[in-house]
Design an enzyme around this catalytic site. Structure first.
Site, PDB file in Angstrom:
ATOM      1  CG  ASN A 100      34.711  -5.937   7.971  1.00  9.74           C
ATOM      2  OD1 ASN A 100      34.271  -4.793   7.795  1.00  9.74           O
ATOM      3  ND2 ASN A 100      35.155  -6.694   6.983  1.00  9.74           N
TER       4      ASN A 100
ATOM      5  CB  SER B 278      29.973 -18.223   8.677  1.00 10.21           C
ATOM      6  OG  SER B 278      29.529 -17.847   7.379  1.00 10.21           O
TER       7      SER B 278
ATOM      8  CD  GLU C  83      37.886 -12.225   6.817  1.00  6.39           C
ATOM      9  OE1 GLU C  83      37.092 -12.215   7.759  1.00  6.39           O
ATOM     10  OE2 GLU C  83      37.892 -11.366   5.930  1.00  6.39           O
TER      11      GLU C  83
ATOM     12  CG  HIS D 232      37.447  -8.014   3.431  1.00 11.83           C
ATOM     13  ND1 HIS D 232      36.515  -8.593   2.606  1.00 11.83           N
ATOM     14  CD2 HIS D 232      37.160  -8.446   4.681  1.00 11.83           C
ATOM     15  CE1 HIS D 232      35.697  -9.336   3.349  1.00 11.83           C
ATOM     16  NE2 HIS D 232      36.063  -9.256   4.605  1.00 11.83           N
TER      17      HIS D 232
ATOM     18  CE  LYS E  12      32.175  -8.492   5.830  1.00  9.58           C
ATOM     19  NZ  LYS E  12      31.916  -9.760   5.163  1.00  9.58           N
TER      20      LYS E  12
ATOM     21  N   GLY F 258      29.928 -14.792   4.975  1.00  6.27           N
ATOM     22  CA  GLY F 258      28.525 -14.432   4.790  1.00  6.27           C
ATOM     23  C   GLY F 258      27.653 -15.572   4.307  1.00  6.27           C
TER      24      GLY F 258
ATOM     25  CD  GLU G 133      32.928  -8.660   1.889  1.00 11.50           C
ATOM     26  OE1 GLU G 133      32.999  -7.531   2.399  1.00 11.50           O
ATOM     27  OE2 GLU G 133      32.427  -9.637   2.465  1.00 11.50           O
TER      28      GLU G 133
HETATM   29  P1  13P Z   1      30.892 -12.942   8.028  1.00 13.83           P
HETATM   30  O1  13P Z   1      31.245 -13.082   9.507  1.00 13.83           O
HETATM   31  O2  13P Z   1      29.641 -12.162   7.809  1.00 13.83           O
HETATM   32  O3  13P Z   1      30.938 -14.246   7.329  1.00 13.83           O
HETATM   33  O4  13P Z   1      32.064 -12.024   7.393  1.00 13.83           O
HETATM   34  C1  13P Z   1      33.379 -12.325   7.642  1.00 13.83           C
HETATM   35  C2  13P Z   1      34.233 -11.237   7.137  1.00 13.83           C
HETATM   36  O5  13P Z   1      34.332 -11.006   5.943  1.00 13.83           O
HETATM   37  C3  13P Z   1      34.956 -10.411   8.119  1.00 13.83           C
HETATM   38  O6  13P Z   1      35.875  -9.566   7.498  1.00 13.83           O
END
Ligand code: 13P
Length: 259
Positions: free
Chosen positions: A10, A215, A169, A97, A12, A175, A99
């Site tokens: 992903n 992560s 997740e 997701h 992002k 992150g 976010e």
């Molecule tokens: P990170 O791997 O940067 O923690 O992000 C995970 C994520 O949100 C994948 O969709």
């Protein structure tokens, strides 16, 4: 029976056009080393989908989008439809997701509508679920992921579930560099499969891939993928570096499941 693992990258809201092409080319070049044994999908930002499709070529790495509209077409300024995604070569889409749930007000109901639209349009989906730090501190993780799964799949018939990968997740791990322990992931994946069993049946729950995200890195992927029921990963930050992403794909391809 261990299922064929899934690893998604992903990207992002990162990269520029040239960076996206370069990353896709590097992933395409390295993927054949593990591809016989793992499904690999990259999820670039919308404007880069077509150029990433070209860069992936016939490498076998599949293309996905990070979101879609719950509507088929029409007056939805700024939205992107499932058909548009298919038209530019995407075969996967991420739905729900955290976010988007946290920062863009995406509700369980909206996530359910998007999932239905994506599946009816022939897209395969990564459905994201996961608890916040507060919810984990209150020991509510199983309840939270269970209710997110139940809400998202309420209108989805059993016949379409083979097109869904569920991504666990935990929000506190995204992150942050704080990764869930393999035991935490295994427990949450168990709760997700319980919700799938309640909604459908235990056979379908067993056959549905549940992957971990938060992560993930080359140094922690192997231990996570070794847990029964952790069928791969959804990678954020580490998916922006081809060697790291490919190392995680390789860890999934060569996983040895502990019992
Ligand atoms: P990170 O791997 O940067 O923690 O992000 C995970 C994520 O949100 C994948 O969709």
């Amino acid at each position: 029976m261990a299922m064929r693992p899934f690893v998604g990258g992903n990207w992002k809201m990162n990269l520029d056009a040239n960076g996206a092409t370069a990353l896709a080319s590097a992933v395409a070049l390295g993927a054949p080393a593990c591809q016989g044994a793992v499904d690999i999908v990259v999820f670039p930002p919308f404007p880069f989908l077509e150029r990433v499709a070209r860069a992936l070529g016939d490498s076998g790495v599949e293309l996905g989008a990070q979101d879609l509209s719950s509507e088929a077409n029409g007056a939805r300024t700024g939205e992107v439809s499932a058909e548009m995604l298919r038209d530019v070569g995407a075969s996967w889409v991420i739905v729900g997701h955290s976010e988007r749930r946290q920062h863009l007000g995406e509700t369980d109901a909206r996530v359910a509508d998007k999932l239905l639209m994506a599946l009816e349009s022939g897209l395969r989906c990564v459905l994201c679920v996961g608890e916040s730090l507060e919810q984990r501190k209150a020991n509510r993780e199983a309840e939270v992921v269970g209710s997110q799964v139940a809400a998202a799949l309420a209108a989805i018939p059993a016949a379409q579930v083979h097109s869904v990968v569920v991504a666990y997740e935990p929000i506190w791990a995204i992150g942050t560099g704080v990764v869930a322990t393999p035991q935490d992931a295994e427990a949450a994946h168990g709760a997700i499969r319980e919700a799938l069993t309640s909604r459908y049946d235990s056979a379908l729950a067993r056959e549905t891939r549940v992957v971990y995200g938060g992560s993930l890195a080359p140094g922690n992927a192997k231990a996570l993928f070794a847990r029964p029921g952790v069928d791969g990963g959804l990678v954020g930050g580490a998916s922006l570096k081809a060697p790291d992403f490919l190392a995680i794909c390789s860890a999934a391809a060569h996983r040895l499941i502990a019992h």
